[in-house]
Design a protein around this motif. Structure first.
Motif, short mmCIF file in Angstrom:
data_model
loop_
_atom_site.label_atom_id
_atom_site.label_comp_id
_atom_site.label_asym_id
_atom_site.label_seq_id
_atom_site.Cartn_x
_atom_site.Cartn_y
_atom_site.Cartn_z
N VAL A 1 0.84 -1.20 0.00
CA VAL A 1 0.00 0.00 0.00
C VAL A 1 0.87 1.25 0.00
CG1 VAL A 1 -1.74 1.30 1.29
CG2 VAL A 1 -1.90 -1.19 1.14
N PHE A 2 1.91 1.27 0.85
CA PHE A 2 2.81 2.42 0.91
C PHE A 2 3.49 2.65 -0.43
CE2 PHE A 2 7.13 4.06 1.53
CZ PHE A 2 6.84 5.27 2.17
N GLN A 3 3.95 1.57 -1.05
CA GLN A 3 4.62 1.69 -2.35
C GLN A 3 3.66 2.22 -3.40
OE1 GLN A 3 5.53 -1.96 -4.55
NE2 GLN A 3 7.63 -1.24 -4.84
N PHE B 1 -12.46 2.35 -14.63
CA PHE B 1 -12.98 3.11 -13.50
C PHE B 1 -11.84 3.86 -12.81
CE2 PHE B 1 -15.96 -0.31 -14.24
CZ PHE B 1 -17.18 0.33 -14.19
N VAL B 2 -12.08 5.15 -12.57
CA VAL B 2 -11.03 6.06 -12.10
C VAL B 2 -10.54 5.69 -10.70
CG1 VAL B 2 -10.51 8.46 -11.52
CG2 VAL B 2 -11.91 7.93 -13.52
N HIS B 3 -11.47 5.43 -9.77
CA HIS B 3 -11.11 5.26 -8.36
C HIS B 3 -10.92 3.80 -7.94
CE1 HIS B 3 -12.04 9.46 -8.01
NE2 HIS B 3 -13.33 9.28 -8.26
N LEU B 4 -11.06 2.86 -8.87
CA LEU B 4 -11.09 1.45 -8.48
C LEU B 4 -9.77 0.99 -7.88
CD1 LEU B 4 -12.69 -1.13 -8.31
CD2 LEU B 4 -12.03 -1.65 -10.66
N GLU B 5 -8.65 1.37 -8.49
CA GLU B 5 -7.36 0.92 -7.98
C GLU B 5 -7.08 1.50 -6.60
OE1 GLU B 5 -2.94 0.00 -9.84
OE2 GLU B 5 -4.21 1.50 -10.78
N ASP B 6 -7.44 2.78 -6.39
CA ASP B 6 -7.28 3.39 -5.07
C ASP B 6 -8.15 2.68 -4.03
OD1 ASP B 6 -5.52 5.21 -6.09
OD2 ASP B 6 -6.97 6.84 -6.25
N ALA B 7 -9.39 2.36 -4.41
CA ALA B 7 -10.28 1.65 -3.49
C ALA B 7 -9.74 0.28 -3.15
CB ALA B 7 -11.67 1.53 -4.12
N GLY B 8 -9.20 -0.42 -4.15
CA GLY B 8 -8.64 -1.75 -3.91
C GLY B 8 -7.48 -1.72 -2.95
N TYR B 9 -6.56 -0.79 -3.14
CA TYR B 9 -5.40 -0.73 -2.26
C TYR B 9 -5.78 -0.23 -0.86
CZ TYR B 9 -1.69 -2.18 -5.37
OH TYR B 9 -0.86 -2.93 -6.16
N THR B 10 -6.86 0.54 -0.75
CA THR B 10 -7.33 0.93 0.58
C THR B 10 -7.85 -0.29 1.34
OG1 THR B 10 -7.96 3.11 -0.28
CG2 THR B 10 -8.88 2.46 1.84
N THR B 11 -8.52 -1.20 0.63
CA THR B 11 -8.96 -2.43 1.29
C THR B 11 -7.77 -3.32 1.64
OG1 THR B 11 -9.30 -3.59 -0.83
CG2 THR B 11 -11.17 -2.39 0.07
#
Length: 262
Positions: free
Chosen positions: A93-95, A173-183
């Protein structure tokens, strides 16, 4: 939510009734895993290479899952394993959130690989880190090894299917990768909380709710079609004009040659 399931006996029909529960649990807990694996696979060039990496990586991952399930009662006695898993997931996540954009301007922050064999170990290790959470939960529901193995096998198949879909959806989808890494961060923090104090571990229903909300946000906005920049349009127009002028010059020269010949 799972407390009532724990009252069921581990054998006979009760064990068979638990099988769809374990499969559903694996599928829900694999959603964040799938998007992480899809993002890792995108580090390879070409859809064919990405799918091969997922296929081979998850074959290795299933072997590691089997070993983890067979040794689960021993592994859960050592908090160091969960600490390593939490550290690895939080490092991913940090990377991701601290890396720069690609040179071509795309906002993909995942790792890049020069060959297929660099991606496969990372896919397998990432799945193993997630399995520390899902397998521990499955063991808490049923002590039947065959039952947990069956749920894990179906979970890997579902994981491969979902990861294949996410490879396509990450570009849509714009936010999907951010949402995935948040999970992914949530799973890492859950493992870390289990190491520090098991009472701090959030219940399953809360984790499922948070993951569902994050993915709802992830699918909330589609990427806009790429449009040509004004400079590129002007350049294209100039090239067309130059081509037309060149054709006219050639035609005029040919016509002059025909007149002189007469």
């Amino acid at each position: 939510m799972l407390d009532q399931l724990l009252d069921l006996s581990p054998g006979g029909m009760d064990a068979l009734l638990l099988l769809p529960v374990l499969i559903a649990l694996e599928a829900v807990l694999s959603a964040d895993n799938a998007i992480a694996l899809a993002a890792i696979a995108q580090g390879l060039e070409g859809e064919k290479m990405q799918r091969r990496a997922l296929n081979l990586g998850l074959v290795v991952a299933f072997g590691l899952r089997v070993v983890l399930i067979l040794t689960a009662t021993w592994v859960i006695q050592f908090w160091q394993f969960e600490l390593l898993g939490a550290a690895y997931l939080l490092w991913l996540v940090f990377q991701y959130f601290t890396s720069d954009d690609d040179k071509d301007g795309k906002e993909h922050h995942g790792p890049r690989f020069a060959s297929l064999w660099q991606a496969i170990p990372m896919i397998a290790v990432t799945d193993l880190a997630f399995s520390l959470d899902s397998v521990t939960t499955a063991i808490s529901i049923s002590q039947e090894t065959w039952l947990v193995l069956t749920g894990g096998a179906v979970g890997v198949i579902a994981l491969r299917f979902m990861a294949g879909l996410f490879i396509r959806w990450l570009d849509e989808f714009v936010h999907l990768e951010d949402a995935g890494y948040t999970t992914v961060a949530l799973v890492g923090l859950r493992l870390l909380a289990r190491v520090i104090n098991p009472e701090l571990v959030p219940p399953e229903w809360l984790m499922v709710t948070m993951i569902a909300l994050l993915f709802a946000w992830g699918f909330s906005k589609r990427a806009e079609p790429e449009e040509s920049k004004p400079e590129e349009l002007l350049a294209a127009g100039s090239n067309v004009e130059m081509d037309v002028e060149a054709v006219e010059a050639i035609a005029a020269e040919k016509e002059a040659q025909e007149v002189s010949a007469e």
